[in-house]
Design a protein around this motif. Sequence first.
Motif, short mmCIF file in Angstrom:
data_model
loop_
_atom_site.label_atom_id
_atom_site.label_comp_id
_atom_site.label_asym_id
_atom_site.label_seq_id
_atom_site.Cartn_x
_atom_site.Cartn_y
_atom_site.Cartn_z
N ASP A 28 -29.62 3.59 10.31
CA ASP A 28 -29.34 4.19 9.39
C ASP A 28 -27.77 5.58 8.93
O ASP A 28 -27.18 5.02 8.91
CB ASP A 28 -29.42 3.58 8.09
CG ASP A 28 -29.17 2.20 7.14
OD1 ASP A 28 -27.24 2.62 7.55
OD2 ASP A 28 -29.04 1.12 5.97
N GLN A 31 -26.10 5.49 12.07
CA GLN A 31 -24.96 4.56 11.81
C GLN A 31 -23.61 5.59 10.78
O GLN A 31 -22.14 5.39 10.97
CB GLN A 31 -25.02 3.13 11.27
CG GLN A 31 -25.81 2.75 11.98
CD GLN A 31 -26.19 0.75 12.31
OE1 GLN A 31 -25.32 -0.03 11.27
NE2 GLN A 31 -27.81 1.12 11.66
N ASN A 32 -24.74 5.99 9.62
CA ASN A 32 -23.84 6.88 8.82
C ASN A 32 -22.97 8.26 9.47
O ASN A 32 -22.03 8.52 8.96
CB ASN A 32 -24.72 7.18 7.66
CG ASN A 32 -24.96 6.00 6.72
OD1 ASN A 32 -23.95 5.73 5.99
ND2 ASN A 32 -25.80 5.28 6.90
N TYR A 35 -20.27 6.36 10.77
CA TYR A 35 -19.20 5.36 9.63
C TYR A 35 -18.65 5.74 8.46
O TYR A 35 -17.31 6.03 8.60
CB TYR A 35 -19.57 3.96 9.70
CG TYR A 35 -18.71 2.94 9.84
CD1 TYR A 35 -18.15 2.62 10.73
CD2 TYR A 35 -18.81 2.38 8.23
CE1 TYR A 35 -17.35 1.20 10.54
CE2 TYR A 35 -17.52 1.11 8.37
CZ TYR A 35 -16.51 1.12 8.96
OH TYR A 35 -15.97 -0.04 9.53
N TYR A 130 -19.94 -0.72 16.58
CA TYR A 130 -20.34 -1.12 14.88
C TYR A 130 -21.31 -2.36 14.46
O TYR A 130 -21.92 -2.34 14.29
CB TYR A 130 -19.03 -0.11 13.98
CG TYR A 130 -19.99 -0.40 12.83
CD1 TYR A 130 -21.21 0.86 12.08
CD2 TYR A 130 -19.97 -1.07 11.48
CE1 TYR A 130 -22.26 1.03 11.61
CE2 TYR A 130 -20.33 -1.03 10.29
CZ TYR A 130 -21.67 0.25 10.37
OH TYR A 130 -21.83 0.02 9.08
N THR A 131 -19.96 -3.58 14.75
CA THR A 131 -20.32 -4.84 14.63
C THR A 131 -21.63 -4.95 15.70
O THR A 131 -22.68 -5.32 14.48
CB THR A 131 -19.34 -6.07 14.26
OG1 THR A 131 -18.39 -5.78 13.58
CG2 THR A 131 -19.97 -7.03 14.28
N ASN A 134 -24.71 -3.15 14.11
CA ASN A 134 -24.82 -2.91 12.00
C ASN A 134 -25.04 -4.60 11.80
O ASN A 134 -26.23 -4.68 10.95
CB ASN A 134 -23.65 -2.72 11.59
CG ASN A 134 -24.06 -2.94 10.48
OD1 ASN A 134 -24.02 -3.31 9.70
ND2 ASN A 134 -24.96 -1.77 9.49
N TYR A 137 -29.52 -4.33 13.46
CA TYR A 137 -29.70 -3.62 12.34
C TYR A 137 -30.40 -4.33 11.19
O TYR A 137 -30.99 -4.20 10.79
CB TYR A 137 -29.17 -2.44 12.20
CG TYR A 137 -30.00 -1.23 11.50
CD1 TYR A 137 -31.37 -1.26 12.33
CD2 TYR A 137 -30.04 -1.13 10.37
CE1 TYR A 137 -31.81 0.17 11.63
CE2 TYR A 137 -30.25 0.24 9.79
CZ TYR A 137 -31.73 0.64 10.32
OH TYR A 137 -31.76 1.99 8.93
N GLY A 389 -21.89 -9.27 6.56
CA GLY A 389 -21.39 -8.12 6.84
C GLY A 389 -19.30 -8.37 6.97
O GLY A 389 -18.85 -7.53 6.80
#
Length: 471
Positions: A28, A31-32, A35, A130-131, A134, A137, A389
């Motif tokens: 995370d 990803q942050n 994103y 990203y999908t 994510n 994950y 999502g």
Amino acid sequence: MDTNLTKQESKGFYKLSWLQRIGFGSGDLAQNLIYQTIGMYLLLFYTNVFGLDPATVAVMFLIVRLVDVLWDPLVGTFVDKHSPKLGKYRSYLVLGGIPLSGFAILCFWNGFSGSLMYAYITYVGMSMCYTLVNVPYGALNASLTRDTDEITILTSVRMFMANLGGLAVSLGIPIIVAFLSPDGLTNTKKDGGAWFITMAIYALIGMVLLVFCFTQSHERVVMDKKETASVKVSDLWVEFVRNRPLRILAFFYITAFAMMAIGNSAGSYYMIYNVQGTPTEMAIFMGLGSAPAFIFMPLVPAIKRAIGKRQMFYVFLGIAIFGMGLLYVVSVIPALRSQIWIVYVAQFIKSTGVIVATGYMWALVPEVISYGEYTTGRRISGIVNALTGIFYKAGMALGGVVPGLILSFVGFDKSNAVSQSAFAQHGILWLVCIIPAILLLLAIFIISKYELTDEVIDNINMEIEKRNNKD
């Protein structure tokens, strides 16, 4: 005691080491870093640096989210039906992470300045990758253990790491961009190269962290190949109809992510044009959006045990609304607005409520997955995470469209790097305070309908394990 622990773990209630918890949370964080940069600063980059009209950007953000509505269920179905050698869910941290980093960097490249086609291609590519990271994950969390206490700890660690990424983005991005920019600013056409270099640094660090998450995540609660063979895209809608807790959580996601997207994207405009702040002051303000996580997220397990998860949502959503109200009052009184420390205090209070409430909501995803397994016999984690999502991206779509439309409506001047009209300033203030507060009031009503207490979900998980042992 060791024997009891072994018996529990044999039933799927696994305990993880701290290295494994931190390793999972690093996903995370990664990803942050990518994103959050997109969410907080891409609108500012597109309007002031890349040269697009705010209304044009708003439409693009909406179209990209519509693409996600089609893409997410395909990814969720594919993930549930297939089991790659590197891991059913964790393999996508690497397979999707590499192109995600590449597209994120290209989103902040000014080589085709003003080209709407280039913006669409890179933003759609980034969002699809990203999908691909994510959704698996999110499913990975539910595959590590059934233990609700362990999931609470995992979620707290995950949110701590996520907000560490948010802090690195909100505090670090403006400072680094201003440092690398020839004019020392963040919102002019001269700053394009600085944005590109800064995003490249963050994206590459994110890629390394995704690899670390991959090495520390061990999937132990997953369906076998026979069970996954029948998974199809239509299961997403079937699950949505029959899983009431999932529906409640989905609508909570819409409001929560819309609130965060609107507030995050408007924060930089607020500090530049309403407060007349420097890049450093903007960095501090944006950084305070993540800072409370390091105080309160470690306390979430204890707070939840003391007052229960529903009451915890009520308390912290209320704190967030109070903070937004305080920030509004401070902003409309010039004597208070000039005292930057009061602005910081209001932002800290607002962020405290937002971080705890929106951070803990991820712990509810494994619960609705278990509820679905209990009622149908199938643990379709990928499908459920694809559905959540879709709804959080629906919230992001709303959050992406509203700021651009509001800025266009109030006559935002993208060529002015210093000041805006009083009407434009008030429009920005609505984006930072009023609209997010309204959305949080709606979120309180939605979460009041969630009925899966810890006792209920523990009983559900125990019943599932009894069924599995009989088989």
